[in-house]
Design a protein around this motif. Structure first.
Motif, PDB file in Angstrom:
ATOM      1  N   SER A   1      23.239 -25.118 -77.682  1.00  0.00           N
ATOM      2  CA  SER A   1      24.642 -25.415 -77.411  1.00  0.00           C
ATOM      3  C   SER A   1      24.734 -26.766 -76.714  1.00  0.00           C
ATOM      4  CB  SER A   1      25.276 -24.319 -76.564  1.00  0.00           C
ATOM      5  OG  SER A   1      24.466 -24.048 -75.452  1.00  0.00           O
ATOM      6  N   LEU A   2      25.574 -27.572 -77.279  1.00  0.00           N
ATOM      7  CA  LEU A   2      25.692 -28.940 -76.793  1.00  0.00           C
ATOM      8  C   LEU A   2      26.508 -28.957 -75.508  1.00  0.00           C
ATOM      9  CD1 LEU A   2      25.282 -31.955 -77.284  1.00  0.00           C
ATOM     10  CD2 LEU A   2      27.310 -31.938 -78.699  1.00  0.00           C
ATOM     11  N   ASP A   3      25.954 -29.535 -74.502  1.00  0.00           N
ATOM     12  CA  ASP A   3      26.651 -29.575 -73.222  1.00  0.00           C
ATOM     13  C   ASP A   3      27.380 -30.900 -73.043  1.00  0.00           C
ATOM     14  OD1 ASP A   3      26.739 -28.228 -70.372  1.00  0.00           O
ATOM     15  OD2 ASP A   3      26.375 -30.374 -70.066  1.00  0.00           O
ATOM     16  N   THR A   4      26.687 -31.973 -73.306  1.00  0.00           N
ATOM     17  CA  THR A   4      27.267 -33.303 -73.104  1.00  0.00           C
ATOM     18  C   THR A   4      26.834 -34.194 -74.250  1.00  0.00           C
ATOM     19  OG1 THR A   4      26.878 -32.986 -70.754  1.00  0.00           O
ATOM     20  CG2 THR A   4      27.511 -35.172 -71.443  1.00  0.00           C
ATOM     21  N   TYR A   5      27.743 -34.998 -74.719  1.00  0.00           N
ATOM     22  CA  TYR A   5      27.340 -35.992 -75.718  1.00  0.00           C
ATOM     23  C   TYR A   5      27.892 -37.347 -75.320  1.00  0.00           C
ATOM     24  CZ  TYR A   5      32.041 -34.999 -77.479  1.00  0.00           C
ATOM     25  OH  TYR A   5      33.385 -34.813 -77.589  1.00  0.00           O
ATOM     26  N   ARG A   6      27.196 -38.349 -75.755  1.00  0.00           N
ATOM     27  CA  ARG A   6      27.608 -39.703 -75.393  1.00  0.00           C
ATOM     28  C   ARG A   6      27.097 -40.651 -76.466  1.00  0.00           C
ATOM     29  NH1 ARG A   6      25.026 -41.544 -70.002  1.00  0.00           N
ATOM     30  NH2 ARG A   6      26.553 -40.103 -69.152  1.00  0.00           N
ATOM     31  N   PHE A   7      27.961 -41.545 -76.851  1.00  0.00           N
ATOM     32  CA  PHE A   7      27.540 -42.547 -77.827  1.00  0.00           C
ATOM     33  C   PHE A   7      27.921 -43.909 -77.271  1.00  0.00           C
ATOM     34  CE2 PHE A   7      28.289 -45.041 -81.784  1.00  0.00           C
ATOM     35  CZ  PHE A   7      26.986 -45.052 -82.209  1.00  0.00           C
TER      36      PHE A   7
ATOM     37  N   ASN B   1      33.803 -28.376 -83.469  1.00  0.00           N
ATOM     38  CA  ASN B   1      32.819 -28.383 -82.373  1.00  0.00           C
ATOM     39  C   ASN B   1      31.396 -28.184 -82.866  1.00  0.00           C
ATOM     40  OD1 ASN B   1      33.053 -25.757 -83.138  1.00  0.00           O
ATOM     41  ND2 ASN B   1      32.815 -24.941 -81.064  1.00  0.00           N
ATOM     42  N   LYS B   2      31.209 -28.275 -84.162  1.00  0.00           N
ATOM     43  CA  LYS B   2      29.862 -28.102 -84.711  1.00  0.00           C
ATOM     44  C   LYS B   2      29.226 -29.473 -84.957  1.00  0.00           C
ATOM     45  CE  LYS B   2      30.299 -23.567 -86.438  1.00  0.00           C
ATOM     46  NZ  LYS B   2      31.096 -23.098 -85.277  1.00  0.00           N
ATOM     47  N   TRP B   3      28.089 -29.614 -84.414  1.00  0.00           N
ATOM     48  CA  TRP B   3      27.378 -30.876 -84.562  1.00  0.00           C
ATOM     49  C   TRP B   3      26.131 -30.668 -85.413  1.00  0.00           C
ATOM     50  CZ3 TRP B   3      28.386 -35.637 -81.862  1.00  0.00           C
ATOM     51  CH2 TRP B   3      29.507 -35.596 -81.032  1.00  0.00           C
ATOM     52  N   LYS B   4      25.886 -31.637 -86.270  1.00  0.00           N
ATOM     53  CA  LYS B   4      24.631 -31.628 -87.027  1.00  0.00           C
ATOM     54  C   LYS B   4      24.043 -33.013 -86.926  1.00  0.00           C
ATOM     55  CE  LYS B   4      25.655 -28.226 -90.587  1.00  0.00           C
ATOM     56  NZ  LYS B   4      25.899 -27.981 -92.019  1.00  0.00           N
ATOM     57  N   CYS B   5      22.767 -33.066 -86.709  1.00  0.00           N
ATOM     58  CA  CYS B   5      22.189 -34.404 -86.685  1.00  0.00           C
ATOM     59  C   CYS B   5      20.808 -34.393 -87.324  1.00  0.00           C
ATOM     60  CB  CYS B   5      22.144 -34.975 -85.285  1.00  0.00           C
ATOM     61  SG  CYS B   5      21.286 -33.966 -84.126  1.00  0.00           S
TER      62      CYS B   5
ATOM     63  N   GLU C   1      21.198 -28.471 -85.011  1.00  0.00           N
ATOM     64  CA  GLU C   1      22.557 -27.946 -85.140  1.00  0.00           C
ATOM     65  C   GLU C   1      22.941 -27.361 -83.804  1.00  0.00           C
ATOM     66  OE1 GLU C   1      23.129 -25.253 -88.366  1.00  0.00           O
ATOM     67  OE2 GLU C   1      21.800 -26.390 -89.683  1.00  0.00           O
ATOM     68  N   TYR C   2      24.061 -27.786 -83.296  1.00  0.00           N
ATOM     69  CA  TYR C   2      24.490 -27.204 -82.035  1.00  0.00           C
ATOM     70  C   TYR C   2      26.007 -27.231 -81.914  1.00  0.00           C
ATOM     71  CZ  TYR C   2      22.843 -32.044 -81.381  1.00  0.00           C
ATOM     72  OH  TYR C   2      22.514 -33.359 -81.550  1.00  0.00           O
ATOM     73  N   GLU C   3      26.496 -26.340 -81.086  1.00  0.00           N
ATOM     74  CA  GLU C   3      27.941 -26.248 -80.864  1.00  0.00           C
ATOM     75  C   GLU C   3      28.271 -26.766 -79.482  1.00  0.00           C
ATOM     76  OE1 GLU C   3      29.288 -22.326 -81.467  1.00  0.00           O
ATOM     77  OE2 GLU C   3      28.540 -22.191 -83.515  1.00  0.00           O
ATOM     78  N   TRP C   4      29.397 -27.392 -79.428  1.00  0.00           N
ATOM     79  CA  TRP C   4      29.800 -27.942 -78.134  1.00  0.00           C
ATOM     80  C   TRP C   4      30.643 -26.915 -77.376  1.00  0.00           C
ATOM     81  CZ3 TRP C   4      34.567 -30.057 -76.080  1.00  0.00           C
ATOM     82  CH2 TRP C   4      34.365 -30.745 -74.846  1.00  0.00           C
TER      83      TRP C   4
END
Lengths: 117, 413
Positions: free
Chosen positions: A67-73, B384-388, B410-413
């Motif tokens: 689960s993504l907590d923080t993202y930054r670009f 909110n779905k991320w794929k990279c 694959e992760y969800e925010w």
């Protein structure tokens, strides 16, 4: 072959092997055993060869979920902080078992250098 | 060159895979190969990649080069994997420490230290005209001894001027400006007042700031015992709890010794200030000017003394003449310190200041952080779905290091 026009990312200096090298060079510089310029050249050598070896020699694949907590670009660099991640390794003949951690940070540079392609 | 290095690399990988050490994750092999792969061409100096060997004139076998040794040791310290150069598992730590100590013992004493010591010896013995204030010999702006010879202070040792300001103006702009006279007077004065008091042996170079204490700590040679066998380069090179011999006090801890030294320096400076003051007054009266009384002047507390007095309000001004003014004036609140109760009115206090956000920048100061360094091919988001798609990465996780060519996340925010 590398030229001065295509510098390599310094990203991998933060890996454990890079940190170890940096620490070692720091020690040698402060002991006065090598010149700082030499250390810079060694580090740029390191940047280049890490990049080349990772690109040419490494074949392992992996997938991960979390689960993504923080993202930054910022400045073409993605930074993710992912929680509760599971990494699965895919290798010929089966890789190591899956690894889970509660938190991981990913720092990722653009694989296409700006100006390239 | 690329071909040769590649062959070397392949050989290394084959070698390591044949003799798998127990603790090595399979994916770590390329890392090991990489290390030698990187350094081989540069340090063995034979082939065309001679960026480094061009600078380093001596060609050494790869295992003997300092960089490789130190690097290997650093890697071992990380305990991320068991490396070929490590001794068998249980003796790991001891072996490293011993090796490091052996290396540390071989290191020559830094040149400048020797030089400094020589300098201070000469200085003590001869008292030559070109006096340089060596660390600890005097923390007081020296009065010229020999006919107005310019006295230089070492850069970085001039901090005493911050609180020595009250002394300097006394000297400038009055008859003590004549250096010879001033020096003579100062010598007499001090010999009278304090020479006997402190039982100082005698003539020669007698200066007000002369510290009768032991040699200063920062002249200690730095090749003494080390923590963990790793040489330390950024500070005092001995244990904090090491005992230090201090004249008249026996063995003391570093903190106690520091206190004593600071007190002595403060004392010496106060004496110096007093001497200078009395000297100027005496000279004034000699010239037929008005009679001055040293006792009429209120002596300001010395900065060292203030800092060490637990009752003082340091760094705020204090003293009998200021005390009354302060007590009637409103208390000045502290703006720059650790005053916890203080609420910063300038803070924005937005959600962006959330301390959790800092996690992304702080790796909890772990020895080995949990981090993946890689390049991205593609980063996609749908809601909110991320794929990279990542590639060419190094993954450090749970104290192990993995490398990968490609990773799908694959992760969800």
């Amino acid at each position: 072959m590398a030229t001065a026009q295509t510098p390599y990312y310094e990203l991998y200096r933060r890996s454990s092997i890079g940190m170890a090298l940096t620490d070692a060079l720091d020690d040698l510089i402060s002991e006065g055993r090598i010149a700082p310029q030499l250390a810079m050249k060694i580090l740029s050598n390191f940047d280049r060869h890490v990049t080349e070896v990772l690109a040419e020699k490494v074949k392992a694949n992996l997938t991960f979920k979390g689960s993504l907590d923080t993202y930054r670009f910022c400045d073409e660099v993605w930074t993710f902080l992912i929680k509760n991640v599971t990494f699965k390794f895919q290798q010929q003949g089966g890789g190591p078992p899956a690894v889970t951690t509660d938190k991981i940070k990913i720092v990722s540079c653009n694989s296409k250098r700006p100006g390239e392609a | 060159m690329e071909l040769g290095a590649g062959l070397l690399y392949s050989a290394l990988v084959a070698y390591y895979e044949g003799t798998t050490p127990r603790f090595l994750p399979p994916l770590a092999f390329p890392i090991l190969g990489l290390l030698l792969f990187l350094l081989h061409p540069a340090l063995e100096g034979g082939t065309s990649l001679t960026l480094t060997s061009a600078v380093a004139p001596r060609v050494a076998p790869i295992a003997d080069t300092p960089i490789v040794q130190v690097w290997q040791q650093k890697l071992s310290d990380l305990k991320i994997a068991h490396f070929p150069w490590d001794p068998p598992a249980t003796e790991d730590a001891q072996g490293n420490a011993a090796a490091a100590q052996a290396r540390a013992a071989q290191q020559p004493q830094p040149q400048h230290l020797q030089h400094q010591q020589q300098m201070s010896h000469q200085h003590m013995q001869q008292g030559q005209p070109q006096i340089k204030s060596e660390p600890g010999v005097s923390h007081y702006p020296q009065l010229p001894q020999n006919g107005g010879v310019k006295v230089k202070t070492e850069p970085g040792l001039e901090s005493q001027n911050m609180y020595g300001l009250s002394q300097q103006p006394n000297l400038a702009g009055n008859p003590t400006h004549d250096p010879q006279l001033a020096a003579m007077r100062a010598q007499q004065n001090i010999a009278q007042k304090f020479g006997t008091l402190q039982g100082r042996p005698a003539p020669g170079l007698v200066l007000p700031g002369m510290n009768p204490g032991p040699p200063p700590q920062h002249q200690r040679p730095t090749n003494g015992p080390h923590h963990n066998g790793i040489p330390q380069h950024d500070g005092a090179d001995y244990f904090d709890d090491a005992m230090i011999p201090v004249e008249g006090y026996g063995l003391l801890t570093r903190e106690q010794a520091d206190n004593i030294l600071l007190r002595r320096i403060g004392m010496a400076e106060r004496q110096g200030a007093k001497a200078a003051e009395e000297l100027s007054l005496a000279l004034l009266s000699l010239k037929g000017g008005k009679k001055g009384k040293g006792s009429a002047r209120v002596r300001q507390l010395d900065a060292y003394e203030e800092a060490h007095n637990p009752n003082s309000s340091y760094p705020y001004p204090s003293g009998p003449y200021l005390g009354e003014a302060l007590s009637s004036a409103p208390q000045v609140s502290q703006l720059d310190g650790d005053d916890e109760s203080e609420i910063d009115e300038d803070a924005i206090n937005s959600d962006l200041d959330d301390p959790e956000e800092d996690e992304i920048d702080n790796d909890d100061d772990d020895e080995v952080p949990q981090i993946m360094l890689c390049m991205y091919d593609k980063v996609q988001r749908t809601k909110n779905k991320w794929k990279c798609v990542l590639k060419d990465g190094v993954l450090t996780i749970n104290g192990r290091e993995y490398v990968f060519h490609k990773a799908n996340g694959e992760y969800e925010w």
